[in-house]
Enzyme design. Sequence first.
Site, mmCIF file in Angstrom:
data_model
loop_
_atom_site.group_PDB
_atom_site.id
_atom_site.type_symbol
_atom_site.label_atom_id
_atom_site.label_comp_id
_atom_site.label_asym_id
_atom_site.label_seq_id
_atom_site.Cartn_x
_atom_site.Cartn_y
_atom_site.Cartn_z
ATOM 1 N N CYS A 119 -2.462 -3.002 7.241
ATOM 2 C CA CYS A 119 -1.937 -3.070 8.607
ATOM 3 C C CYS A 119 -2.023 -1.673 9.229
ATOM 4 C CB CYS A 119 -0.494 -3.568 8.583
ATOM 5 S SG CYS A 119 0.696 -2.323 8.020
ATOM 6 N N GLU A 135 0.823 -1.206 0.000
ATOM 7 C CA GLU A 135 0.000 0.000 0.000
ATOM 8 C C GLU A 135 0.861 1.263 0.000
ATOM 9 O OE1 GLU A 135 -2.339 -3.147 2.355
ATOM 10 O OE2 GLU A 135 -0.261 -2.557 2.110
#
Length: 150
Positions: A77, A49
């Site tokens: 996360c 990401e």
Amino acid sequence: MQKAIELSFQGQREGTGGPFGAVVVRDGVIVGQGQNLVTSTNDPTAHAEIVAIRDACRTLGTFQLAGCELYTSCEPCPMCLGAIYWARPDRVYFANTRHDAANIGFDDAFIYDEIPLPIQERKIEMIHLPMPEAQAAFQEWQRGGDKSLH
């Protein structure tokens, strides 16, 4: 989403990192992409990401991704979630859950547990060193004109 999943396969097959991929899309066009590069770059922040956000910001010439969507092969996360909130895309789509990731050895539960703890109770020691010079930098920023850089 399909491209994010393809990147998750690509990274692990090429040995660049774990099975995670992500793309940033604006107006139906991929403007940034990334796969997990943690082990190949020795960079613990090189999650798919974040790599995709960095790529999209470079492509678009901006530090915010309003008008964009992020597609990621797994629920972000805590670190990636923070980066996503700073980048401010309109929405995030994810395929696998954090529980799916935990089942294959990528367990972020300890980070989620640490975040709400008081600083003095965290597993990594956090020491506050108040410095007037640090406050001076903040005061200079506050007095300055253009605040669009945050």
